[in-house]
Scaffold this motif. Structure first.
Motif, PDB file in Angstrom:
ATOM      1  N   LYS A  56      19.279 -31.981   9.023  1.00  0.00           N
ATOM      2  CA  LYS A  56      18.066 -31.942   8.204  1.00  0.00           C
ATOM      3  C   LYS A  56      18.366 -32.193   6.723  1.00  0.00           C
ATOM      4  N   GLY A  57      19.636 -32.122   6.363  1.00  0.00           N
ATOM      5  CA  GLY A  57      20.022 -32.386   4.981  1.00  0.00           C
ATOM      6  C   GLY A  57      19.628 -31.298   4.014  1.00  0.00           C
ATOM      7  N   VAL A  58      19.318 -30.115   4.508  1.00  0.00           N
ATOM      8  CA  VAL A  58      18.958 -28.987   3.654  1.00  0.00           C
ATOM      9  C   VAL A  58      19.283 -27.704   4.403  1.00  0.00           C
ATOM     10  N   VAL A  59      19.689 -26.697   3.633  1.00  0.00           N
ATOM     11  CA  VAL A  59      19.915 -25.369   4.196  1.00  0.00           C
ATOM     12  C   VAL A  59      19.349 -24.367   3.211  1.00  0.00           C
ATOM     13  N   GLY A  60      18.765 -23.290   3.718  1.00  0.00           N
ATOM     14  CA  GLY A  60      18.044 -22.359   2.865  1.00  0.00           C
ATOM     15  C   GLY A  60      18.916 -21.273   2.263  1.00  0.00           C
ATOM     16  N   HIS A  61      18.482 -20.771   1.114  1.00  0.00           N
ATOM     17  CA  HIS A  61      19.190 -19.684   0.427  1.00  0.00           C
ATOM     18  C   HIS A  61      19.262 -18.436   1.309  1.00  0.00           C
ATOM     19  N   SER A  62      18.132 -17.986   1.814  1.00  0.00           N
ATOM     20  CA  SER A  62      18.130 -16.795   2.666  1.00  0.00           C
ATOM     21  C   SER A  62      18.892 -17.049   3.957  1.00  0.00           C
ATOM     22  N   GLN A  63      18.797 -18.267   4.454  1.00  0.00           N
ATOM     23  CA  GLN A  63      19.501 -18.648   5.671  1.00  0.00           C
ATOM     24  C   GLN A  63      21.015 -18.503   5.503  1.00  0.00           C
ATOM     25  N   LYS A  64      21.529 -18.953   4.372  1.00  0.00           N
ATOM     26  CA  LYS A  64      22.971 -18.845   4.116  1.00  0.00           C
ATOM     27  C   LYS A  64      23.377 -17.391   3.896  1.00  0.00           C
ATOM     28  N   SER A  65      22.616 -16.689   3.071  1.00  0.00           N
ATOM     29  CA  SER A  65      22.977 -15.315   2.738  1.00  0.00           C
ATOM     30  C   SER A  65      22.975 -14.423   3.967  1.00  0.00           C
ATOM     31  N   ALA A  66      22.107 -14.707   4.922  1.00  0.00           N
ATOM     32  CA  ALA A  66      22.003 -13.889   6.131  1.00  0.00           C
ATOM     33  C   ALA A  66      23.231 -13.994   7.019  1.00  0.00           C
ATOM     34  N   ARG A  67      24.119 -14.933   6.705  1.00  0.00           N
ATOM     35  CA  ARG A  67      25.349 -15.028   7.497  1.00  0.00           C
ATOM     36  C   ARG A  67      26.342 -13.927   7.136  1.00  0.00           C
ATOM     37  N   ALA A  68      26.154 -13.280   5.986  1.00  0.00           N
ATOM     38  CA  ALA A  68      27.029 -12.171   5.577  1.00  0.00           C
ATOM     39  C   ALA A  68      26.412 -10.870   6.081  1.00  0.00           C
ATOM     40  N   ARG A  69      26.908 -10.394   7.191  1.00  0.00           N
ATOM     41  CA  ARG A  69      26.364  -9.210   7.842  1.00  0.00           C
ATOM     42  C   ARG A  69      27.492  -8.361   8.420  1.00  0.00           C
ATOM     43  N   ASP A  70      27.200  -7.072   8.611  1.00  0.00           N
ATOM     44  CA  ASP A  70      28.091  -6.206   9.377  1.00  0.00           C
ATOM     45  C   ASP A  70      28.118  -6.661  10.826  1.00  0.00           C
ATOM     46  N   ASP A  71      29.027  -6.079  11.600  1.00  0.00           N
ATOM     47  CA  ASP A  71      29.104  -6.420  13.020  1.00  0.00           C
ATOM     48  C   ASP A  71      27.810  -6.103  13.748  1.00  0.00           C
ATOM     49  N   ASP A  72      27.078  -5.091  13.253  1.00  0.00           N
ATOM     50  CA  ASP A  72      25.807  -4.744  13.901  1.00  0.00           C
ATOM     51  C   ASP A  72      24.632  -5.544  13.359  1.00  0.00           C
ATOM     52  N   GLY A  73      24.924  -6.517  12.492  1.00  0.00           N
ATOM     53  CA  GLY A  73      23.875  -7.372  11.955  1.00  0.00           C
ATOM     54  C   GLY A  73      23.226  -6.848  10.692  1.00  0.00           C
ATOM     55  N   SER A  74      23.711  -5.729  10.155  1.00  0.00           N
ATOM     56  CA  SER A  74      23.096  -5.149   8.964  1.00  0.00           C
ATOM     57  C   SER A  74      23.535  -5.892   7.705  1.00  0.00           C
ATOM     58  N   PRO A  75      22.630  -6.085   6.730  1.00  0.00           N
ATOM     59  CA  PRO A  75      23.025  -6.672   5.444  1.00  0.00           C
ATOM     60  C   PRO A  75      24.036  -5.784   4.727  1.00  0.00           C
ATOM     61  N   LEU A  76      24.748  -6.370   3.772  1.00  0.00           N
ATOM     62  CA  LEU A  76      25.810  -5.668   3.056  1.00  0.00           C
ATOM     63  C   LEU A  76      25.365  -5.126   1.702  1.00  0.00           C
ATOM     64  N   MET A  77      24.222  -5.591   1.175  1.00  0.00           N
ATOM     65  CA  MET A  77      23.845  -5.279  -0.200  1.00  0.00           C
ATOM     66  C   MET A  77      22.388  -4.855  -0.294  1.00  0.00           C
ATOM     67  N   ILE A  78      22.097  -4.116  -1.354  1.00  0.00           N
ATOM     68  CA  ILE A  78      20.728  -3.874  -1.806  1.00  0.00           C
ATOM     69  C   ILE A  78      20.526  -4.661  -3.088  1.00  0.00           C
ATOM     70  N   ARG A  79      19.454  -5.433  -3.151  1.00  0.00           N
ATOM     71  CA  ARG A  79      19.098  -6.160  -4.373  1.00  0.00           C
ATOM     72  C   ARG A  79      18.099  -5.347  -5.178  1.00  0.00           C
ATOM     73  N   ARG A  80      18.392  -5.170  -6.472  1.00  0.00           N
ATOM     74  CA  ARG A  80      17.452  -4.520  -7.379  1.00  0.00           C
ATOM     75  C   ARG A  80      17.325  -5.353  -8.648  1.00  0.00           C
ATOM     76  N   ASP A  81      17.186  -6.671  -8.455  1.00  0.00           N
ATOM     77  CA  ASP A  81      17.151  -7.608  -9.572  1.00  0.00           C
ATOM     78  C   ASP A  81      15.735  -7.787 -10.108  1.00  0.00           C
ATOM     79  N   PHE A  82      15.653  -8.499 -11.233  1.00  0.00           N
ATOM     80  CA  PHE A  82      14.360  -8.698 -11.889  1.00  0.00           C
ATOM     81  C   PHE A  82      14.451  -9.911 -12.804  1.00  0.00           C
TER      82      PHE A  82
END
Length: 451
Positions: free
Chosen positions: A348-374
């Protein structure tokens, strides 16, 4: 304080031609939301007085008489935040980041620790913990701990900040400490800041017992906002097209919401489990410039959805408006986006930001970080202060590596930046890493407070 230590907002012209202090003082035709944001950006006693003069004292309950009832974790914010209809935590709207340097020689004394703790306890007594009152954290950098002969325990992963991609060259924040202030009320973050700096003797009717002015000097001040309508109210800055395209329902400049509950780590997941700093976490801070001319002027709505979320989201028209319809999840796993990132990049020639970031997960699929940006208009340009919490700085590095998507760029039609998520629209200007101790060790801690 010399002029090099003052923020861009503080160095604006006194006449207030573009929203400076004079405009805030008399209103300047600003809406209530615009006025509050401008006051926080300018800061200082005059901005606080103008904010109170226009809006009055907010009806904010004081904190508890018994501070031992507060959570032992500084970063325990979620239970005190409002939630939306889908159960997502709603971020406090107004923010101030104070970066501080310790004034003393050698290592802090117990008396200095007592003074700092009294200052922080004054904030907790003055305002109820929550977005309708005040939330704050205090963190310390690797450079702060280097003044000690003793090293941090192995249970703490606190690395010096560094560039994390071949295309970035950030200045590195090595200030000793950072205080993050957050509230839905602009006057609350302003008053809390003034109290810490020794400029207010009373907060919300509660006496301020001590301040940080004799312990720290302010090295930098960063401000911002998050929430529906605030970015739209503040898009007359560098980095946003003249057409002012940010919609009224967008909580962030790029037009989409973030912080979906299922795409955030839990506070338990990011908490340090062992050692003297058990109950703490690590805090990563990046100052990012946004360059959104192409994002809004050349990219179509479909392209923006593909780059922010995933090509599937664009093809199936899954995202309405800012994305509130997605509920409590960005629908990454549900649509198989992380597993198909390489295929999408190639075909498709494109990959999404959330799509890429979601590859960084614990073994149980849990995210690694909390975002509190602004978002921010510091320096009169659109920006993002990316604040993340994670158990170890390595967790942030792993997530950032996934977001960079260099592996996808090497093996697909996606260039290193072009169509590789949102990388081409963001420039990391500064980065810093900090330890957020548990509350009991938040005041000028030694590397091993138990000793």
């Amino acid at each position: 304080m010399d002029d090099t230590q003052r923020s861009d907002a503080e160095r604006r012209p006194a006449e207030g031609a573009d929203g400076g202090p004079a405009d805030v003082g008399r209103g300047g035709g600003l809406s209530r939301r615009q006025f509050a944001k401008a006051a926080v950006a300018i800061g200082g006693g005059s901005a606080l007085s103008a904010c109170l003069g226009r809006n009055g004292d907010p009806d904010v309950p004081t904190g508890p008489d018994d501070l031992s009832t507060l959570p032992p974790r500084q970063h325990a914010w979620n239970e005190f935040l409002a939630t939306d209809d889908h159960g997502n935590h709603v971020a406090p709207r107004h923010r101030v980041l104070l970066l501080l340097n310790y004034r003393g020689e050698g290592t802090p004394s117990d008396a200095e620790r007592e003074t700092a703790e009294s200052a922080f306890r004054s904030l907790e007594r003055a305002y109820r913990r929550g977005n309708d009152g005040l939330l704050f954290t205090v963190g310390y950098s690797p450079s702060y701990f280097e003044r000690y002969d003793e090293a941090l325990p192995d249970s703490v992963d606190l690395q010096q900040p560094t560039a994390l991609a071949p295309f970035e060259d950030p200045e590195l924040d090595r200030q000793d400490a950072v205080v993050h202030l957050a509230s839905d009320h602009a006057s609350v973050v302003l008053a809390a800041e003034q109290a810490l700096l020794g400029e207010e003797s009373e907060l919300n009717g509660v006496a301020v017992e001590a301040d940080l002015s004799g312990l720290f000097e302010r090295a930098d001040r960063r401000t911002g906002f998050v929430g529906d309508g605030l970015p739209a109210d503040h898009q007359d800055v560098e980095g946003i097209p003249d057409s002012k395209p940010v919609s009224d329902d967008a909580p962030l400049y790029m037009g989409f919401k973030s912080g979906f509950e299922k795409n955030q780590a839990s506070e338990d997941r990011v908490t340090i489990r062992d050692g003297p700093f058990a109950g703490g976490t690590t805090h990563q801070l990046s100052k990012i410039a946004l360059n959104l001319e192409q994002w809004y002027e050349q990219d179509s709505r479909s392209q923006r959805v593909s780059k922010m979320f995933c090509p599937v989201h664009a093809e199936e028209d899954l995202v309405e408006g800012a994305g509130d319809n997605l509920g409590d999840s960005a629908q990454m796993e549900e649509r198989g986006c992380p597993a198909h990132a390489e295929d999408h990049a190639r075909t498709k020639g494109v990959v999404g930001h959330s799509q890429k970031s979601a590859r960084a997960r614990d073994d149980d699929g849990s995210p690694l970080m909390i975002r509190r940006d602004f978002d921010s208009t510091d320096g009169d340009r659109a920006g993002l202060h990316f604040v993340s919490l994670q158990r170890t700085i390595s967790d942030f590095v792993d997530t950032r590596d996934a977001m960079n998507g260099e592996d996808l760029a090497e093996r697909s039609a996606v260039g290193q930046k072009n169509n590789n998520g949102i990388l081409q629209y963001m420039e990391v200007l500064r980065r810093g890493n900090f330890l957020l101790p548990p509350r009991k060790h938040r005041s000028l801690p030694a590397p091993n407070p138990a000793n």
